[in-house]
Structures are given as structure tokens and as C-alpha cells.
Design a protein around this motif. Structure first.
Motif, mmCIF file in Angstrom:
data_model
loop_
_atom_site.group_PDB
_atom_site.id
_atom_site.type_symbol
_atom_site.label_atom_id
_atom_site.label_comp_id
_atom_site.label_asym_id
_atom_site.label_seq_id
_atom_site.Cartn_x
_atom_site.Cartn_y
_atom_site.Cartn_z
ATOM 1 N N GLN A 1 -5.108 10.221 4.337
ATOM 2 C CA GLN A 1 -6.291 9.932 2.946
ATOM 3 C C GLN A 1 -5.553 9.073 1.801
ATOM 4 O O GLN A 1 -6.080 8.219 1.370
ATOM 5 N N GLU A 2 -4.326 9.451 1.454
ATOM 6 C CA GLU A 2 -3.732 8.990 0.202
ATOM 7 C C GLU A 2 -3.485 7.302 0.820
ATOM 8 O O GLU A 2 -3.771 6.355 -0.186
ATOM 9 N N TYR A 3 -3.266 7.135 1.946
ATOM 10 C CA TYR A 3 -2.794 5.639 2.262
ATOM 11 C C TYR A 3 -4.098 4.762 2.174
ATOM 12 O O TYR A 3 -4.304 3.716 1.788
ATOM 13 N N ALA A 4 -5.279 5.363 2.891
ATOM 14 C CA ALA A 4 -6.595 4.996 2.642
ATOM 15 C C ALA A 4 -7.030 4.674 1.231
ATOM 16 O O ALA A 4 -7.423 3.640 0.784
ATOM 17 N N ALA B 1 -8.272 6.739 -6.724
ATOM 18 C CA ALA B 1 -9.406 7.212 -5.999
ATOM 19 C C ALA B 1 -9.881 8.684 -6.826
ATOM 20 O O ALA B 1 -10.919 8.688 -6.982
ATOM 21 N N SER B 2 -8.985 9.377 -7.198
ATOM 22 C CA SER B 2 -9.212 10.741 -7.781
ATOM 23 C C SER B 2 -9.886 10.410 -9.044
ATOM 24 O O SER B 2 -10.782 11.302 -9.538
ATOM 25 N N LEU C 1 -5.810 -1.569 -3.621
ATOM 26 C CA LEU C 1 -5.018 -3.025 -3.576
ATOM 27 C C LEU C 1 -6.185 -4.053 -3.767
ATOM 28 O O LEU C 1 -7.090 -4.250 -3.209
ATOM 29 N N PRO C 2 -5.852 -4.983 -4.500
ATOM 30 C CA PRO C 2 -6.634 -6.060 -4.869
ATOM 31 C C PRO C 2 -6.934 -6.798 -3.548
ATOM 32 O O PRO C 2 -5.831 -7.156 -2.981
ATOM 33 N N VAL D 1 0.901 -1.274 0.005
ATOM 34 C CA VAL D 1 0.082 0.056 0.099
ATOM 35 C C VAL D 1 0.580 1.335 -0.022
ATOM 36 O O VAL D 1 0.802 2.281 -0.806
ATOM 37 N N LEU D 2 1.953 1.288 0.865
ATOM 38 C CA LEU D 2 2.820 2.236 1.015
ATOM 39 C C LEU D 2 3.381 2.454 -0.230
ATOM 40 O O LEU D 2 3.629 3.782 -0.822
#
Ligand SMILES: [Zn+2]
Length: 448
Positions: free
Chosen positions: A302-305, A330-331, A311-312, A217-218
Motif C-alpha cells: 500500500q505504501e509503495y502504491a 496520500a494520508s 511521484l511526478p 518510489v522506494l
């Protein structure tokens, strides 16, 4: 096993274990550092271990449980706060076991959770002069845990540079206190350097506050930041050349004069961190985040979420041969909720039109989302058109509405006739023969 001491001063909430021991040694008026260490930790060398923890089980008993032997203590009172989020649950338990022990010789640093890093071999003892002045007024200037984390060289509360205790020999067992320490003399950092150090500290703090971080994720978060800051052309892949440019910026800003950053002058560490997740170190990741975009805790979270949502989810696929597909950013999902045209969606999500088209092919959920969003956008637009026409001319008849905004009328007629019936005035007089009642599914026919 340790015995409860007749006196153990209560540590402050953000005070390190080392500092609490030094506080005991000083306030008890003791002169022999090794014997204080024996009393507190069950071994003699505690005074020399400025960034390490050992003998925690012994200390729990000696301190009447004021410093309990658990992972929470390691998070609250040691530099391990920065390292624990990067460990698996099993590894954290191993580290706690190693830190609890007073055995001699002590387990090596890596066993006690301090991952090896190309850049830093130890955590220097650091203090903020303004925090120290405040603490001193309350009785004792202590070492603040947050200031001892790797790469933290500013106090974010007072926006000032931290001072670092002069290095001592490894055999120096004296318990160092903030009030008694001799500090290095360093030039004031330039404005750019100070801003970069603030960003790094914010990222270190944010990472350290996570219960655990998922490196995949990071990595996705880092790639999105690179894409959004214009460092990288795609948020699916970062090239070696793009990483080299990021490194150049880091090196120009930070230089190699400040401890902890000396080893960052070679570009190799970035490539290893990004390409091989086993190479993870909290400071590497804090640097990558700090230089690839805004460093603000709310936007990092927010970006991490967002990245996590993209992520699949492997556990959803029972068959391991099912291809894992990543989700679009997400954007882009958000932009599609507001705009129909792909060019505008691309612009709003900082992507190129080709990337948006590729995401539509790669991410089936995005195509579905686009279809649903298009319907909502048209529905909203048609409703607003009709409401606007009636607001402008309240005496409009249903036919009048149809003539004024034919597109909106026909669209709602086809997709939400019930709403059209509620919005447009009930037919009356001559028009009654043209239109049926609004409760029926097709309230109006085209005027002849
Ligand atoms: Zn401060």
C-alpha cells in the motif's frame, strides 16, 4: 550443447537449481560430483557454486525442459529472485545470457547478477529444520529458494530460525544436500533479534516478489515510513543525523554475529544507499524498510502504491525544463476528505501544521483537492443536519427546519437548492405564500 539424461527427477516448485542438481546426483547414485556437473551444466564446478547459476542452457536440455532456460527460472529457483527487481530489462537479459553459458572460466559473479555488497560476499546454504522434516517424508529434503535469499535467516512459515551449512572450501565440488549437510551451531536468537530477523525476511520477500522496483518510489516510501515512525521530522528529507540514529537501532538489534549482517556495523552504507541510488542492493533496502516501520506485506504494498502515486509523472511534461513537483502524502489527501480543519488534517496524517501549509503551497493538486473536499464535507454536514432535525421532529415545516438548523438550510439553499427541496417538507397552507415550489431554483426566501 547438452544431451537429455535418461533420468532427471522433477524439482519441487520452490526448489533451487543447485538443489535439483544435487537431487539428481544423489538419486542417480553417482559418486563423482564433477562428472555430474558436466552432465547437468556442461562444466565441472557446479557443486561448489552454492548460490550461483551457470550452464542453464545445458541444464534445460539435460532435464528435458523441466528446468527451462529463462528469467522465470532464475526468479523461481535462484537467489537472483532478490536481485532481478533492481535491474533494468536490458541488464536482466545480460544476466540471463551469462547464466545460460557453460563457458570456462565462468563469468564472474557480478556478470551473473550478484551485485557486490559491503556486507555479504556469498549466500550461505540455509534450511529450515521443520520444512526439511516435511520434505523428507515426501522423499527428499531440498534447498528452498526463499530461504537462500540475502538476509533471510528465519522460516516465516514455521516461525523458526534457519540453520546454515558450515562453510566449505571454494574448491569443494561436492553437491551438498540438506540431509547430508553439516550445519553451524548457533545460539538461539533473542526475542528482539528474532522479531527483527522476521521483519527483514518479510521485507526481502516482499521486494523479491516485485516484477521491478523503482528506487525513487522506494526512497519516497522509506522517507514516509521514517516520518511516520517518528525517526524523521520531514518526509521530504532525511538528515544524516536521523540516518545515524536508525543505524544505531539496527546495530543494537542485529549486532554483527550473523553472516550477511557483519558489514552493516558502519553507518556509511545507509547514507550511500539513500543518497546514491547506484548503490542499491536488495538487502540494504530490506534493512531500511524493516527498521523504519511495520513489516507486513499488505502495508508495504500500500505504501509503495501511495509513493508511486506521489511521484511526478515525467512523461506528462513534454518540456524538460518544467519543474517537477512532488505530491503531498496520500494520508494528507485522505485526511482532507474527512476533515476541514488543518490542525486535524495534520494530526491525522502525522504531519506538523507547518508541513501541511507547505504542502498546500507546493502541491497545487492538494489545494484543489482541499477545495473540493470542503464542499463535500459541508454538503454532507448540511444534509445530515436537516435529516437529523426531521428525524427528531417529523412534523417540522420548512420554516421549522430553517429555524432549527439555519446554517444547514442556508448553505443548501445557496449550493444545492434542488436537494433542499427534496429534503424539506413541501410548503402548504399559509407557508405556500412564503415559499415557491421546490423545483424552482430558489425555493424559499428568508422569513420576514
Ligand atoms: Zn520451515
Amino acid at each position: 550443447m547438452g544431451q537429455a539424461l535418461s533420468f532427471f527427477p522433477a524439482p519441487a516448485d520452490d526448489e533451487t537449481i543447485y538443489s535439483a542438481c544435487a537431487r539428481f546426483h544423489q538419486l542417480a547414485g553417482r559418486s563423482n560430483s564433477e562428472s555430474s556437473s558436466e552432465l547437468l551444466l556442461g562444466h565441472a564446478v557446479g557443486g561448489s557454486e552454492i548460490d550461483l547459476v551457470s550452464g542453464l542452457q545445458h541444464l534445460q536440455e539435460a532435464s528435458y525442459g523441466l528446468i527451462p532456460c529463462n528469467l522465470e527460472t532464475l526468479r523461481q529457483r535462484s537467489v537472483l529472485r532478490a536481485y532481478l527487481p533492481f535491474m533494468s530489462a536490458a541488464r536482466r537479459r545480460q544476466v540471463l545470457t551469462a547464466c545460460s553459458s557453460s563457458q570456462s572460466p565462468l563469468p564472474i559473479r557480478a556478470e551473473r547478477g550478484l551485485t557486490w555488497s559491503c556486507s555479504m560476499l556469498e549466500h550461505h546454504l540455509r534450511a529450515c529444520p521443520e520444512c526439511a522434516a516435511e520434505h523428507l517424508q515426501a522423499g527428499f529434503a531440498y534447498w528452498v529458494t526463499g530461504h537462500q535469499l540475502p538476509g533471510v535467516w528465519v522460516c516465516l512459515r514455521h516461525r523458526c530460525a534457519l540453520r546454515s551449512m558450515c562453510r566449505r572450501g571454494h574448491r569443494n565440488m561436492t553437491w551438498a544436500t540438506v540431509a547430508g549437510a553439516k550445519f553451524d551451531v548457533r545460539p538461539e536468537p533473542s526475542r528482539d533479534l528474532f522479531a527483527a530477523l522476521c521483519n527483514i525476511s518479510t521485507c526481502v520477500e516482499w521486494l523479491s516478489a516485485q516484477p521491478s522496483v523503482n528506487l525513487e518510489v522506494l526512497l519516497m516510501q522509506f522517507r514516509s515510513r521514517m516520518r511516520e515512525s517518528g525517526f524523521s521530522r520531514s518526509d521530504v528529507k532525511v538528515t544524516d543525523e536521523e540516518l545515524r540514529q536508525l543505524h544505531e537501532l539496527m546495530h543494537l538489534t542485529i549486532g554483527s554475529g550473523i553472516p550477511h549482517f557483519a558489514g552493516y556495523d558502519k553507518v556509511n552504507w545507509i547514507r550511500l544507499t539513500v543518497r546514491d541510488l547506484r548503490f542499491a542492493h536488495p538487502l540494504h533496502w530490506a534493512m531500511l524498510l524493516a527498521f523504519s516501520g511495520d513489516a507486513c506485506e499488505a502495508s508495504l504494498a500500500q505504501e509503495y502504491a501511495d509513493a508511486q502515486a506521489r511521484l511526478p509523472e515525467l512523461e506528462l511534461f513534454e518540456d524538460p525544463s518544467v519543474t517537477r513537483r512532488a505530491c503531498a502524502p496520500a494520508s494528507l489527501y485522505k485526511a482532507m476528505e474527512q476533515f476541514e480543519r488543518l490542525e486535524i488534517c495534520a494530526q491525522r496524517s502525522s504531519l506538523r501544521i507547518g508541513e501541511v501549509q507547505r504542502w498546500l503551497l507546493r502541491d497545487p493538486a492538494l489545494a484543489e483537492h482541499r477545495k473540493a473536499s470542503e464542499f463535500k464535507i459541508k454538503h454532507r454536514a448540511a444534509t445530515q443536519c436537516i435529516e437529523g432535525a426531521l428525524l427528531h421532529n417529523p412534523s417540522l415545516t420548512r420554516v421549522g427546519v430553517l429555524r432549527r438548523v439555519p446554517w444547514a438550510f442556508r448553505w443548501l439553499e445557496a449550493h444545492d437548492p434542488e436537494l433542499l427541496g427534496r429534503l424539506t417538507p413541501a410548503p402548504y397552507g399559509r407557508q405556500r405564500t412564503l415559499f415557491s415550489s421546490p423545483s424552482q431554483s430558489h425555493p424559499c426566501a428568508a422569513p420576514s
